[in-house]
Every structure is written in structure tokens, then in C-alpha cells.
Design a protein around this motif. Structure first.
Motif, PDB file in Angstrom:
ATOM      1  N   ALA A 191      29.242  18.885  17.428  1.00 18.82           N
ATOM      2  CA  ALA A 191      30.533  18.660  16.763  1.00 18.82           C
ATOM      3  C   ALA A 191      30.487  17.431  15.872  1.00 18.82           C
ATOM      4  N   CYS A 192      29.846  16.360  16.328  1.00 16.54           N
ATOM      5  CA  CYS A 192      29.803  15.145  15.511  1.00 16.54           C
ATOM      6  C   CYS A 192      28.875  15.343  14.318  1.00 16.54           C
ATOM      7  N   ARG A 206      28.429  18.238  12.794  1.00 17.14           N
ATOM      8  CA  ARG A 206      29.232  19.060  11.881  1.00 17.14           C
ATOM      9  C   ARG A 206      30.194  18.207  11.081  1.00 17.14           C
ATOM     10  N   ASP A 207      30.869  17.258  11.760  1.00 16.92           N
ATOM     11  CA  ASP A 207      31.844  16.408  11.075  1.00 16.92           C
ATOM     12  C   ASP A 207      31.165  15.534  10.026  1.00 16.92           C
ATOM     13  N   GLY A 208      29.984  15.000  10.357  1.00 18.42           N
ATOM     14  CA  GLY A 208      29.271  14.176   9.402  1.00 18.42           C
ATOM     15  C   GLY A 208      28.844  14.956   8.172  1.00 18.42           C
ATOM     16  N   LEU A 209      28.397  16.187   8.378  1.00 18.80           N
ATOM     17  CA  LEU A 209      27.993  17.020   7.247  1.00 18.80           C
ATOM     18  C   LEU A 209      29.195  17.445   6.409  1.00 18.80           C
ATOM     19  N   LEU A 210      30.327  17.674   7.073  1.00 18.20           N
ATOM     20  CA  LEU A 210      31.525  18.093   6.348  1.00 18.20           C
ATOM     21  C   LEU A 210      31.974  17.013   5.359  1.00 18.20           C
ATOM     22  N   ARG A 211      31.778  15.739   5.713  1.00 18.47           N
ATOM     23  CA  ARG A 211      32.111  14.651   4.790  1.00 18.47           C
ATOM     24  C   ARG A 211      31.261  14.730   3.524  1.00 18.47           C
ATOM     25  N   ARG A 212      30.080  15.340   3.637  1.00 20.00           N
ATOM     26  CA  ARG A 212      29.201  15.521   2.474  1.00 20.00           C
ATOM     27  C   ARG A 212      29.315  16.934   1.904  1.00 20.00           C
ATOM     28  N   ARG A 213      30.379  17.638   2.290  1.00 19.56           N
ATOM     29  CA  ARG A 213      30.686  18.973   1.786  1.00 19.56           C
ATOM     30  C   ARG A 213      29.616  20.004   2.145  1.00 19.56           C
ATOM     31  N   VAL A 214      29.043  19.838   3.326  1.00 23.79           N
ATOM     32  CA  VAL A 214      28.127  20.828   3.879  1.00 23.79           C
ATOM     33  C   VAL A 214      28.805  21.411   5.114  1.00 23.79           C
ATOM     34  N   GLU A 215      29.079  22.707   5.099  1.00 23.76           N
ATOM     35  CA  GLU A 215      29.830  23.328   6.184  1.00 23.76           C
ATOM     36  C   GLU A 215      28.898  24.066   7.146  1.00 23.76           C
ATOM     37  N   VAL A 216      28.993  23.707   8.424  1.00 26.70           N
ATOM     38  CA  VAL A 216      28.272  24.401   9.489  1.00 26.70           C
ATOM     39  C   VAL A 216      29.215  24.563  10.665  1.00 26.70           C
ATOM     40  N   GLU A 217      28.965  25.553  11.482  1.00 23.68           N
ATOM     41  CA  GLU A 217      29.768  25.775  12.685  1.00 23.68           C
ATOM     42  C   GLU A 217      29.170  24.993  13.852  1.00 23.68           C
TER      43      GLU A 217
END
Length: 214
Positions: free
Chosen positions: A92-93, A95-106
Motif C-alpha cells: 500500500a505504501c 502504491r501511494d508513493g508511485l501514485l504521487r509520480r502518476r504511476v498507478e498500480v493496485e
């Protein structure tokens, strides 16, 4: 303007001062390294280590995806924690870090980790690396990492540390940063044997130049 107690998160970035030397050491340890070292950010309590970790997404370049896991969470190393709950929090952490860089993973669900948790997590990391831009590095930050010693003492944490070491050896795009008040030597052979080549970065007082604006 001085804040002590709770760390300064990204919402309080305007109050964060200095620490460019720490960020530079982190960058220099990773950039250009074929096999980046494990990093240990250590220093006395209330020196601002957690605040530094919270600010890394803002202070590091876009090729870094910092992800912060608070090891004081009960689901990480508390009495009811397990390999499945820990890996679930870890995914989960990340995923959140990647989402800040606009990379989406489940992120992984706890049920997916009930059987063969490490094999499942390793396969998930394969998918994460495929989703990342080629030049991006995952920076996994384990804050208050000493709490993982409770999992080691409980008998299952050693396997987790082995999995971390294996990940670092075989996935150069994943960088591990521990943060805490102690060095590995102070915690004993469970840590020094696995992370013998870790690079230590000490966090101390702000310099006078950093203090003046405050």
C-alpha cells in the motif's frame, strides 16, 4: 516557527528548513550506482528524521518514487501483526508513493497474501517494475525501523529481513532506506549480518545558516 513532536508532512512544507545536505547524500548514493547501497538515516530522537522522509517526494527529482512505511503501526510489527499484514502495508505504501509520480498500480489485499506471501509479493513487484518508467527508482523508507525487531523476536521477522535483502540484491531499481535512532550495530547480528554494507547518514542539528530564516 519551530515545530517539535509531530513530523512536518507535505502540507507543512513551508515550515521545513534545511537538510539539503541529507537529500544530496541520498541522491548521490543512488544516482549512477549500478547496485545502490542500503541507506541508514540515523540520529537522536526529535532531530527531524521523519520530517525529512515526509519531504522527500518534494525534494527529490521525478525519477525517485519515495514511499514511507511507519513501522510503529500495529499492523506492521505489533502483537497481532504477521507476514501478510506487513506485506499488505508495504504494498500500500509503495502504491501511494508511485501514485504521487502518476504511476498507478493496485496494492495487494491481505487475502492474496494468505498463502505463499513472499512469492506473491515478489510477483507483484514484477508488475510494479513493468509499470514504472525505465529511469525511475523506488525508494522504500522504513521509519522507526527498530520496531521490526519485535517481529524478529517473534520468530517471523527474520524471514522478512531476508526478503528485503534478496529484493535489494536482485532489484537494483528498488532502494531501501531505514530511519531510526539506532545503528544496525546497536541492534545486533540480525541486522549487521544482512545489511553489512549499509551507508550511514547521520541527522544532527540544523546549521546556523539554516536556522537564521526561522
Amino acid at each position: 516557527p519551530f515545530v517539535f513532536g509531530n513530523p512536518l508532512d507535505e502540507r507543512n512544507a513551508s515550515l521545513f528548513a534545511g537538510r539539503r545536505d541529507i537529500v544530496r547524500q541520498i541522491e548521490e548514493s543512488i544516482l549512477g550506482a549500478r547496485q545502490p547501497p542500503t541507506l541508514l538515516l540515523h540520529g537522536p530522537r526529535r532531530m527531524g528524521k521523519s520530517s525529512i522522509l515526509y519531504q522527500l517526494p518534494r525534494l527529490l527529482g521525478p525519477d525517485f518514487a519515495p514511499s514511507l512505511l511507519d513501522c510503529e503501526r500495529p499492523s506492521v510489527a505489533g502483537p497481532e501483526a504477521s507476514t501478510a499484514t506487513l506485506l499488505c502495508q508495504l504494498s500500500a505504501c509503495l502504491r501511494d508513493g508511485l501514485l504521487r509520480r502518476r504511476v498507478e498500480v493496485e496494492a495487494l489485499a491481505a487475502g492474496q497474501l494468505a498463502r505463499a506471501p513472499y512469492a506473491t509479493f515478489d510477483a507483484w513487484l514484477n508488475r510494479v517494475e513493468q509499470a514504472m518508467p525505465p529511469a525511475m527508482r523506488l525508494l522504500l523508507c522504513l521509519d522507526e525501523y527498530e520496531n521490526l525487531q519485535r517481529a524478529v523476536d517473534a520468530g517471523w521477522g527474520g524471514d522478512f529481513l531476508d526478503a528485503l535483502r534478496h529484493t535489494l540484491q536482485h532489484r537494483p531499481r528498488v532502494v531501501l532506506l531505514f530511519a531510526g535512532a539506532h545503528t544496525f550495530a546497536e541492534l545486533g547480528p540480525a541486522w549487521t549480518d544482512r545489511f553489512i554494507s549499509a551507508r550511514r547518514i547521520r541527522v544532527s542539528y540544523l546549521t546556523l545558516e539554516e536556522l537564521r530564516p526561522l
